[in-house]
Design an enzyme around this catalytic site. Structure first.
Site, mmCIF file in Angstrom:
data_model
loop_
_atom_site.group_PDB
_atom_site.id
_atom_site.type_symbol
_atom_site.label_atom_id
_atom_site.label_comp_id
_atom_site.label_asym_id
_atom_site.label_seq_id
_atom_site.Cartn_x
_atom_site.Cartn_y
_atom_site.Cartn_z
ATOM 1 C CE LYS A 22 -5.374 2.529 3.080
ATOM 2 N NZ LYS A 22 -5.522 1.406 2.134
ATOM 3 C CG ASP A 27 -3.449 3.853 -2.505
ATOM 4 O OD1 ASP A 27 -2.315 4.197 -2.916
ATOM 5 O OD2 ASP A 27 -4.481 4.018 -3.172
#
Length: 226
Positions: free
Chosen positions: A133, A151
C-alpha cells in the site's frame, strides 16, 4: 446480547459503464483531489506515508512538521536517530516501531540509492516499514504511476458500492485496476480515498450528499440527513 446487523452490501457488481460513470461523478465533484499529507519531496512523502499507518493524515501532518524541519533528508534523519524521531512522533500510533523503521529506511536509502527514493516497486517494498500500500502511494503521488493503494476506505467503497468487490485489499486493487478506465486510474486513487473519508463513511454512508449515488449499488441508501 443482540449482535448489530451487518451493514448492507452492494446488490450486484457495477457494470464497466457504471464504473466509468461513478468515477466521473466523483471527479466532477472534486476535480482537484490530492493527498492530504503534507510533504516537500519524494523522501518526505515516503516517510509521511510510513507514519500514516493506523493514523490520520491530520495527526501525521502535526507530528511530521517538526520532524521534517529537523530532518528533511535521509542523512539528517539517521543523525537524529530513533530517540530523536520518536520525540517528534509520540502523538501517533505505533510511534516506536515507526521511528525505528524511518531511521532504518533512511539508512537503506543512503547505502543503496544515494539517498534517493527508488522508482521501483520491489525496491520500495524492501524498505523497512514499507508494504504494498505504501509503495503504491509513493509510486502514484511521487512518480505519477497508475497505481491503486487500497486502504480501509477504498476497500470499503469497492465492496459497498459494487465498484470492485473483493475479499482482500489485493483482490480489490486488482479489480479496480482492471475496471477503471486507464486515463482515470491514477487520480481515482485520490477521488476514492477522499470519498470514503468524508462521504461514504464506515458507520453510516452519507448517501444524501453523494455525487455518485446513481450508479452506486449500495442498498438501502441513506438519503435522509440525521
Amino acid at each position: 446480547m443482540t449482535q448489530p446487523a451487518r451493514p448492507a452490501k452492494a446488490r450486484r457488481r457495477m457494470t464497466l459503464k457504471e464504473v466509468e460513470r461513478f468515477i466521473t461523478l466523483l471527479a466532477e465533484a472534486n476535480p482537484d483531489a490530492a493527498s492530504e499529507l503534507v510533504f516537500g519531496d519524494d523522501y518526505t512523502l515516503l516517510v509521511a506515508v510510513v507514519l500514516s499507518a493506523q493514523a490520520t493524515d491530520a495527526s501525521v501532518n502535526r507530528a511530521a512538521a517538526g520532524l521534517f524541519r529537523d530532518a528533511p533528508d535521509p542523512a539528517a534523519m539517521v543523525a537524529l536517530g530513533e530517540d530523536g524521531v520518536g520525540a517528534h512522533i509520540r502523538s501517533i500510533g505505533l510511534w516506536r516501531t515507526k521511528a525505528r523503521n524511518v531511521v532504518a529506511l533512511s539508512q537503506r536509502l543512503l547505502d543503496q540509492y544515494d539517498g534517493q527514493v527508488p522508482h521501483d516497486r520491489a525496491a520500495l517494498e524492501a524498505l523497512p516499514g514499507v508494504g504494498r500500500k505504501t509503495a503504491n502511494v509513493v509510486m502514484n503521488v511521487a512518480f505519477g504511476d497508475s497505481t491503486m493503494a487500497v486502504d480501509t476506505h477504498i476497500f470499503r467503497i469497492g465492496n459497498r458500492t459494487g465498484l470492485a468487490p473483493g475479499k482482500t485489499p489485493r483482490a480489490v486493487e486488482d479489480q479496480l485496476i482492471a475496471r477503471i478506465p486507464a486515463p482515470m486510474l491514477r487520480p481515482a486513487h485520490h477521488w476514492l480515498i477522499l470519498h470514503g473519508r468524508y462521504v461514504c463513511k464506515a458507520r453510516r454512508p452519507e448517501c444524501w450528499r453523494c455525487p455518485a449515488q446513481e450508479p452506486c449499488q449500495y442498498t438501502p441508501k441513506n438519503l435522509t440527513p440525521p
